[in-house]
Design a protein around this motif. Structure first.
Motif, PDB file in Angstrom:
ATOM      1  N   UNK A   1     -71.632  44.742  35.993  1.00 10.71           N
ATOM      2  CA  UNK A   1     -71.807  46.196  36.143  1.00 10.71           C
ATOM      3  C   UNK A   1     -72.630  46.733  34.975  1.00 10.71           C
ATOM      4  N   UNK A   2     -73.902  46.417  34.994  1.00 10.59           N
ATOM      5  CA  UNK A   2     -74.850  46.935  34.007  1.00 10.59           C
ATOM      6  C   UNK A   2     -75.442  48.257  34.528  1.00 10.59           C
ATOM      7  N   UNK A   3     -76.356  48.811  33.756  1.00 15.90           N
ATOM      8  CA  UNK A   3     -76.831  50.165  34.055  1.00 15.90           C
ATOM      9  C   UNK A   3     -77.466  50.283  35.433  1.00 15.90           C
ATOM     10  N   UNK A   4     -78.174  49.255  35.890  1.00 15.03           N
ATOM     11  CA  UNK A   4     -78.874  49.353  37.177  1.00 15.03           C
ATOM     12  C   UNK A   4     -77.891  49.532  38.332  1.00 15.03           C
ATOM     13  N   UNK A   5     -76.835  48.737  38.343  1.00 15.48           N
ATOM     14  CA  UNK A   5     -75.823  48.867  39.387  1.00 15.48           C
ATOM     15  C   UNK A   5     -75.050  50.171  39.226  1.00 15.48           C
ATOM     16  N   UNK A   6     -74.697  50.509  37.993  1.00 10.38           N
ATOM     17  CA  UNK A   6     -73.963  51.747  37.759  1.00 10.38           C
ATOM     18  C   UNK A   6     -74.758  52.960  38.230  1.00 10.38           C
TER      19      UNK A   6
ATOM     20  N   UNK B   1     -73.378  58.675  45.079  1.00 18.00           N
ATOM     21  CA  UNK B   1     -72.207  59.530  45.197  1.00 18.00           C
ATOM     22  C   UNK B   1     -70.926  58.938  44.689  1.00 18.00           C
ATOM     23  N   UNK B   2     -70.933  57.656  44.306  1.00 20.91           N
ATOM     24  CA  UNK B   2     -69.723  57.031  43.802  1.00 20.91           C
ATOM     25  C   UNK B   2     -69.527  57.266  42.314  1.00 20.91           C
ATOM     26  N   UNK B   3     -68.459  56.696  41.783  1.00 18.47           N
ATOM     27  CA  UNK B   3     -68.149  56.819  40.363  1.00 18.47           C
ATOM     28  C   UNK B   3     -68.438  55.486  39.698  1.00 18.47           C
ATOM     29  N   UNK B   4     -69.279  55.507  38.663  1.00 22.72           N
ATOM     30  CA  UNK B   4     -69.785  54.274  38.069  1.00 22.72           C
ATOM     31  C   UNK B   4     -69.076  53.927  36.772  1.00 22.72           C
ATOM     32  N   UNK B   5     -69.002  52.631  36.507  1.00 22.04           N
ATOM     33  CA  UNK B   5     -68.473  52.121  35.246  1.00 22.04           C
ATOM     34  C   UNK B   5     -69.416  51.046  34.714  1.00 22.04           C
ATOM     35  N   UNK B   6     -69.647  51.084  33.411  1.00 17.25           N
ATOM     36  CA  UNK B   6     -70.390  50.028  32.739  1.00 17.25           C
ATOM     37  C   UNK B   6     -69.396  48.981  32.241  1.00 17.25           C
ATOM     38  N   UNK B   7     -69.569  47.726  32.649  1.00 12.98           N
ATOM     39  CA  UNK B   7     -68.678  46.657  32.219  1.00 12.98           C
ATOM     40  C   UNK B   7     -69.121  46.103  30.874  1.00 12.98           C
ATOM     41  N   UNK B   8     -68.480  46.547  29.796  1.00 14.35           N
ATOM     42  CA  UNK B   8     -68.925  46.224  28.444  1.00 14.35           C
ATOM     43  C   UNK B   8     -67.896  45.426  27.648  1.00 14.35           C
ATOM     44  N   UNK B   9     -67.080  44.639  28.313  1.00 12.10           N
ATOM     45  CA  UNK B   9     -66.063  43.849  27.609  1.00 12.10           C
ATOM     46  C   UNK B   9     -66.694  42.925  26.582  1.00 12.10           C
TER      47      UNK B   9
ATOM     48  N   UNK C   1     -75.776  46.792  22.351  1.00 12.81           N
ATOM     49  CA  UNK C   1     -76.024  46.640  23.784  1.00 12.81           C
ATOM     50  C   UNK C   1     -75.405  47.801  24.549  1.00 12.81           C
ATOM     51  N   UNK C   2     -74.205  48.196  24.158  1.00 10.06           N
ATOM     52  CA  UNK C   2     -73.578  49.347  24.808  1.00 10.06           C
ATOM     53  C   UNK C   2     -74.477  50.575  24.691  1.00 10.06           C
ATOM     54  N   UNK C   3     -75.037  50.790  23.519  1.00 13.19           N
ATOM     55  CA  UNK C   3     -75.907  51.950  23.306  1.00 13.19           C
ATOM     56  C   UNK C   3     -77.138  51.886  24.210  1.00 13.19           C
ATOM     57  N   UNK C   4     -77.749  50.704  24.329  1.00 11.18           N
ATOM     58  CA  UNK C   4     -78.937  50.584  25.177  1.00 11.18           C
ATOM     59  C   UNK C   4     -78.599  50.743  26.653  1.00 11.18           C
ATOM     60  N   UNK C   5     -77.433  50.228  27.065  1.00 10.07           N
ATOM     61  CA  UNK C   5     -77.010  50.378  28.459  1.00 10.07           C
ATOM     62  C   UNK C   5     -76.708  51.837  28.790  1.00 10.07           C
ATOM     63  N   UNK C   6     -76.038  52.530  27.883  1.00  6.52           N
ATOM     64  CA  UNK C   6     -75.739  53.950  28.097  1.00  6.52           C
ATOM     65  C   UNK C   6     -77.033  54.753  28.185  1.00  6.52           C
ATOM     66  N   UNK C   7     -77.988  54.466  27.306  1.00  4.91           N
ATOM     67  CA  UNK C   7     -79.264  55.178  27.326  1.00  4.91           C
ATOM     68  C   UNK C   7     -80.002  54.942  28.639  1.00  4.91           C
ATOM     69  N   UNK C   8     -80.035  53.688  29.095  1.00  4.27           N
ATOM     70  CA  UNK C   8     -80.722  53.370  30.349  1.00  4.27           C
ATOM     71  C   UNK C   8     -80.041  54.037  31.532  1.00  4.27           C
ATOM     72  N   UNK C   9     -78.714  54.049  31.527  1.00  8.07           N
ATOM     73  CA  UNK C   9     -77.978  54.669  32.628  1.00  8.07           C
ATOM     74  C   UNK C   9     -78.233  56.173  32.655  1.00  8.07           C
TER      75      UNK C   9
ATOM     76  N   UNK D   1     -67.259  53.886  30.499  1.00  6.91           N
ATOM     77  CA  UNK D   1     -67.490  52.589  29.867  1.00  6.91           C
ATOM     78  C   UNK D   1     -66.177  51.819  29.922  1.00  6.91           C
ATOM     79  N   UNK D   2     -66.239  50.599  30.457  1.00 10.82           N
ATOM     80  CA  UNK D   2     -65.046  49.781  30.609  1.00 10.82           C
ATOM     81  C   UNK D   2     -64.921  48.798  29.447  1.00 10.82           C
ATOM     82  N   UNK D   3     -63.774  48.836  28.754  1.00  2.35           N
ATOM     83  CA  UNK D   3     -63.474  47.932  27.653  1.00  2.35           C
ATOM     84  C   UNK D   3     -62.127  47.261  27.903  1.00  2.35           C
ATOM     85  N   UNK D   4     -61.918  46.096  27.311  1.00  4.32           N
ATOM     86  CA  UNK D   4     -60.664  45.362  27.472  1.00  4.32           C
ATOM     87  C   UNK D   4     -60.047  45.171  26.087  1.00  4.32           C
ATOM     88  N   UNK D   5     -59.220  46.095  25.624  1.00  5.71           N
ATOM     89  CA  UNK D   5     -58.679  46.015  24.259  1.00  5.71           C
ATOM     90  C   UNK D   5     -57.984  44.701  23.947  1.00  5.71           C
ATOM     91  N   UNK D   6     -57.139  44.205  24.851  1.00  4.07           N
ATOM     92  CA  UNK D   6     -56.338  43.013  24.564  1.00  4.07           C
ATOM     93  C   UNK D   6     -57.174  41.740  24.485  1.00  4.07           C
TER      94      UNK D   6
END
Length: 346
Positions: free
Chosen positions: A31-36, A43-51, A57-65, A75-80
């Motif tokens: 789930x990078x910027x192009x798919x998001x 019309x859907x709700x998008x998430x960037x998969x940034x685990x 990279x997160x900054x560049x993906x957010x900018x592109x999106x 932005x999706x993160x996996x704390x654990x």
């Protein structure tokens, strides 16, 4: 059939700023910027998969999106599953970038929720058990995503999606989204009639033209049947021990026979089988093949949910959403929950 933009709209759509109650799962790497952007613009709700991704990279993906859509996204993160120092930098960079929405998964970590909520951000938490749902709500999550065991990728619980959904809906006050093995309008209609305010799809969007998954992975999804997916913890390197995933069966899972679960990551060999942008990828790791991956793709984790049997082609994300919405409306018309359209077919 022409679909009314409000026919299946739920209150969650207003909350999240989307038109249809379909969420893109925050699939790491996929789930990078192009798919998001494609999901958001449809019309859907998008998430960037940034685990575990680097904050740059997160900054560049957010900018592109943001350059590709003006829609709200998370932005999706996996704390654990992320080193605490990296997680701190990820969250800090996201807040600095003005990210408004976060999605989290795996063990509920209240301190993480508190941090982003104190910055004025919204939190969606994916959970696999009723216990985790209560913990996430108590921590301040605004939306819960109930993930059933049918889901592709990392699976935290062992209940089916609709069994879990019913349990959670009875016990929480925040909006709930259904996830796990849902890739069709029939699944969306079923979730909505039970009281969910939307669905989250992963596998359905992995098999799209904008997905960052490797074409080999997409082809395997299109060709597979639900019975060809397996739940195993053999692909565990990079994640906490005993973290089960649902994948399409391959040579690695076939070699396990019936011993699909119970593997100790400390006993697994560290063998390089592929490379991603020059970085080694290990056998038994949680890495799936992406567009730029080279090597033994067949032996990698080919994440897919039990919805694979309903996915027979690779299409643009907008077309996937159109098909889901059209079928959901037909189902609800037959049920009598929506009026039949004049001049339209059902």
């Amino acid at each position: 059939m022409t679909i009314s933009p409000t026919a299946l709209r739920t209150p969650l759509c207003d909350t999240l700023g989307c038109d249809v109650p379909i969420l893109l799962a925050g699939m790491g790497g996929v789930s990078r910027w192009e798919l998001a952007a494609a999901v958001a613009n449809a019309g859907g709700y998008a998430m960037l998969g940034m685990v575990r991704e680097d904050p740059d990279l997160i900054a560049s993906e957010v900018a592109a999106l943001r350059a590709a859509t003006d829609r709200t996204f998370a932005v999706n993160l996996i704390p654990a599953a992320t080193d605490p120092g990296l997680l701190d930098r990820q969250i800090g960079r996201c807040i600095d970038l003005g990210v408004t929405d976060f999605t989290f998964f795996w063990d509920v970590m209240p301190e993480v929720v508190t941090r982003v909520k104190s910055a004025g951000c919204r939190v969606l938490y994916q959970v696999g058990t009723l216990k985790a749902a209560r913990e996430a709500e108590d921590a301040g999550a605004d939306v819960l995503i109930a993930q059933g065991v049918e889901a592709g990728g990392h699976v935290h619980g062992r209940l089916g999606a609709f069994v879990l959904l019913e349990k959670i809906l009875r016990k929480v006050q925040v909006p709930v989204v259904a996830s796990g093995g849902i890739a069709t309008g029939a699944g969306l209609a079923a979730a909505l009639t039970m009281g969910a305010q939307g669905i989250q799809c992963g596998t359905a969007f992995l098999a799209t033209t904008e997905s960052f998954a490797h074409d080999y992975h997409k082809e395997r999804v299109v060709a597979a049947q639900a019975s060809e997916t397996v739940l195993t913890d053999i692909f565990v390197l990079n994640w906490p021990p005993q973290a089960a995933v649902r994948v399409i069966a391959n040579s690695v899972t076939a070699a396990l026979g019936f011993d699909l679960l119970g593997h100790d990551p400390t006993s697994l060999p560290r063998e390089v089988i592929a490379h991603e942008d020059g970085q080694p990828r290990l056998r038994f790791s949680t890495d799936s093949p992406l567009r730029t991956t080279t090597g033994d793709l067949e032996a990698m984790a080919l994440f897919a949910g039990q919805s694979v049997g309903a996915i027979r082609d690779v299409v643009p994300a907008a077309e996937r959403i159109r098909r889901i919405m059209a079928e959901a409306e037909r189902c609800l018309v037959r049920l009598g929950a929506l009026p039949k359209r004049k001049g339209g077919s059902t």
